[in-house]
Motif scaffolding. Structure first.
Motif, PDB file in Angstrom:
ATOM      1  N   THR A   1      66.230   2.138  19.441  1.00  6.85           N
ATOM      2  CA  THR A   1      65.774   3.523  19.399  1.00  6.85           C
ATOM      3  C   THR A   1      66.950   4.473  19.559  1.00  6.85           C
ATOM      4  OG1 THR A   1      63.720   2.801  20.440  1.00  6.85           O
ATOM      5  CG2 THR A   1      64.162   5.165  20.440  1.00  6.85           C
ATOM      6  N   ALA A   2      67.150   5.347  18.593  1.00  6.15           N
ATOM      7  CA  ALA A   2      68.199   6.365  18.691  1.00  6.15           C
ATOM      8  C   ALA A   2      67.788   7.385  19.753  1.00  6.15           C
ATOM      9  CB  ALA A   2      68.407   7.040  17.352  1.00  6.15           C
ATOM     10  N   ILE A   3      68.711   7.690  20.667  1.00  5.43           N
ATOM     11  CA  ILE A   3      68.442   8.630  21.753  1.00  5.43           C
ATOM     12  C   ILE A   3      69.054   9.995  21.449  1.00  5.43           C
ATOM     13  CG2 ILE A   3      68.751   9.063  24.232  1.00  5.43           C
ATOM     14  CD1 ILE A   3      66.933   6.657  23.567  1.00  5.43           C
ATOM     15  N   VAL A   4      70.311   9.991  21.021  1.00  7.95           N
ATOM     16  CA  VAL A   4      71.018  11.236  20.727  1.00  7.95           C
ATOM     17  C   VAL A   4      72.091  10.927  19.686  1.00  7.95           C
ATOM     18  CG1 VAL A   4      72.724  10.965  22.584  1.00  7.95           C
ATOM     19  CG2 VAL A   4      72.120  13.257  21.812  1.00  7.95           C
ATOM     20  N   TYR A   5      72.514  11.957  18.945  1.00  4.28           N
ATOM     21  CA  TYR A   5      73.575  11.724  17.965  1.00  4.28           C
ATOM     22  C   TYR A   5      74.433  12.971  17.811  1.00  4.28           C
ATOM     23  CZ  TYR A   5      71.207  14.465  14.356  1.00  4.28           C
ATOM     24  OH  TYR A   5      70.640  15.483  13.645  1.00  4.28           O
TER      25      TYR A   5
END
Length: 77
Positions: free
Chosen positions: A18-22
């Motif tokens: 799961t991507a949290i921040v980018y």
């Protein structure tokens, strides 16, 4: 889109991805720096390159860092 590339290169299977921040950096395309949750307590930082649209290529995993926590800052690497 780069989960299989990461699992292959890091030699691990991720039930959670799961991507949290980018963050992004514009180059000859776009470089994405993404914090991804891979288990309840483990995170990785991915460096993903997306070429320009006319090149018709999908995103590619350029680099990654393992052993991260939720609180580790996402930095350019």
């Amino acid at each position: 889109q780069v989960k299989s590339q990461f699992e292959s290169r890091a030699n691990m299977n991720c039930d959670v991805f799961t991507a949290i921040v980018y963050k992004t950096q514009v180059v000859a395309g776009t470089m994405y720096f993404i914090k991804v949750q891979v288990s309840d307590v483990e995170y990785v930082h991915l460096k993903v390159f997306q070429s320009l649209p006319y090149e018709n290529q999908g995103p590619s995993l350029a680099d990654f860092q393992t052993g991260k926590t939720r609180d580790d800052p996402l930095t350019y690497f």
